[in-house]
Design a protein around this motif. Structure first.
Motif, PDB file in Angstrom:
ATOM      1  N   GLU A 110     -22.334  -4.118  -5.750  1.00  0.00           N
ATOM      2  CA  GLU A 110     -23.585  -4.759  -5.765  1.00  0.00           C
ATOM      3  C   GLU A 110     -24.450  -4.602  -4.836  1.00  0.00           C
ATOM      4  O   GLU A 110     -25.941  -4.545  -5.256  1.00  0.00           O
ATOM      5  N   ASN A 111     -24.673  -3.918  -3.393  1.00  0.00           N
ATOM      6  CA  ASN A 111     -25.697  -3.947  -2.433  1.00  0.00           C
ATOM      7  C   ASN A 111     -26.169  -2.903  -3.341  1.00  0.00           C
ATOM      8  O   ASN A 111     -27.209  -2.088  -2.770  1.00  0.00           O
TER       9      ASN A 111
ATOM     10  N   ARG B  74     -21.589  -9.145  -9.331  1.00  0.00           N
ATOM     11  CA  ARG B  74     -21.370 -10.730  -8.118  1.00  0.00           C
ATOM     12  C   ARG B  74     -22.371 -11.459  -8.077  1.00  0.00           C
ATOM     13  O   ARG B  74     -22.421 -12.086  -8.304  1.00  0.00           O
ATOM     14  N   ARG B  75     -23.137 -10.891  -6.811  1.00  0.00           N
ATOM     15  CA  ARG B  75     -24.503 -11.402  -6.363  1.00  0.00           C
ATOM     16  C   ARG B  75     -25.971 -11.462  -7.654  1.00  0.00           C
ATOM     17  O   ARG B  75     -26.282 -12.387  -8.104  1.00  0.00           O
TER      18      ARG B  75
ATOM     19  N   LEU C 196     -31.535  -8.155 -10.283  1.00  0.00           N
ATOM     20  CA  LEU C 196     -30.915  -9.719 -10.206  1.00  0.00           C
ATOM     21  C   LEU C 196     -31.369 -10.562 -11.017  1.00  0.00           C
ATOM     22  O   LEU C 196     -31.240 -11.791 -11.783  1.00  0.00           O
TER      23      LEU C 196
ATOM     24  N   GLU D 165     -16.329  -9.500  -4.468  1.00  0.00           N
ATOM     25  CA  GLU D 165     -16.868  -9.432  -3.357  1.00  0.00           C
ATOM     26  C   GLU D 165     -16.900  -7.966  -3.818  1.00  0.00           C
ATOM     27  O   GLU D 165     -15.508  -7.821  -3.732  1.00  0.00           O
TER      28      GLU D 165
END
Length: 219
Positions: free
Chosen positions: A207-208, A172-173, A215, A203
């Motif tokens: 992604e973290n 997502r990010r 990115l 979310e």
């Protein structure tokens, strides 16, 4: 034109001298230099390095801008990427290289390129061959539109599992980051992508685990 080893070529003494010119007292300049240099050099990746490199390069910027103006050229710079636009000749290239050499900078000749009218013209990854402004490369826009099409038709989970999304780290990010980047250059393309990805991509904690540089590294 591209400068060779731009950040590492800026040593602590040069940074200190630039800070002193900005009004720093001796001890303050020395303390600041100890905080923003590593191994006596300006490091790549530290958030303070771009600003400090601009201070160090300021006098060279002025010399290049004055030369470009005298020759009827346009001069722009992004970090160590220098672009001269107009009726540029080999003489201009030699003159510019001499100005840089006299100022203590080294030109990366392997990254020096003449981009002629009618051919591919890219500066910092953007197509600049249109008179009304820069454009996102077509392959990037096609890639993002294809991703949106797949997610819209099959869902985000299927895209990640069966269409290579997981392998490419398109969480997502990262998708939102690319949509924001496109929107900054071509709003009519990027904002619809941004809204769609925000609605369609859930979310999640996965992604973290991404590195920040991932990115912006679109396959």
């Amino acid at each position: 034109m591209d400068l060779e080893d731009f950040f590492p070529s800026i040593d602590a003494a040069t940074v200190k001298a630039s800070l002193r010119e900005q009004g720093y007292e001796e001890k303050a300049a020395e303390l600041a230099v100890n905080l923003v240099t590593i191994g006596g050099k300006l490091p790549i990746g530290l958030s303070t390095s771009p600003l400090l490199s601009n201070l160090v390069f300021l006098s060279t910027d002025r010399s290049l801008a004055e030369y470009a103006q005298s020759e009827g050229l346009s001069f722009t710079r992004y970090v160590d990427d220098l672009a001269f636009s107009g009726d540029v000749t080999d003489r201009h290239s030699a003159d510019i290289a001499r100005i840089l050499d006299d100022a203590g900078w080294s030109v990366s000749t392997r990254k020096t390129a003449f981009m002629r009218r009618g051919g591919p013209q890219y500066v910092t990854g953007l197509y600049v061959g249109e008179p009304d402004g820069p454009r996102i490369p077509r392959k990037v826009k096609r890639k993002m539109r294809w991703i949106l099409h797949v997610i819209t038709k099959f869902g985000y989970d299927i895209y990640m599992e069966e269409f290579g999304g997981e392998d490419e780290g398109m969480h997502r990010r990262r998708l939102l980051g690319w949509a924001c980047y496109i929107a900054a250059v071509e709003p009519d393309v990027g904002f619809p992508l941004l809204r769609a990805f925000d609605e369609l991509v859930p979310e999640g904690d996965e992604e973290n685990n991404l590195d920040e540089e991932d990115l912006y590294d679109l396959p």
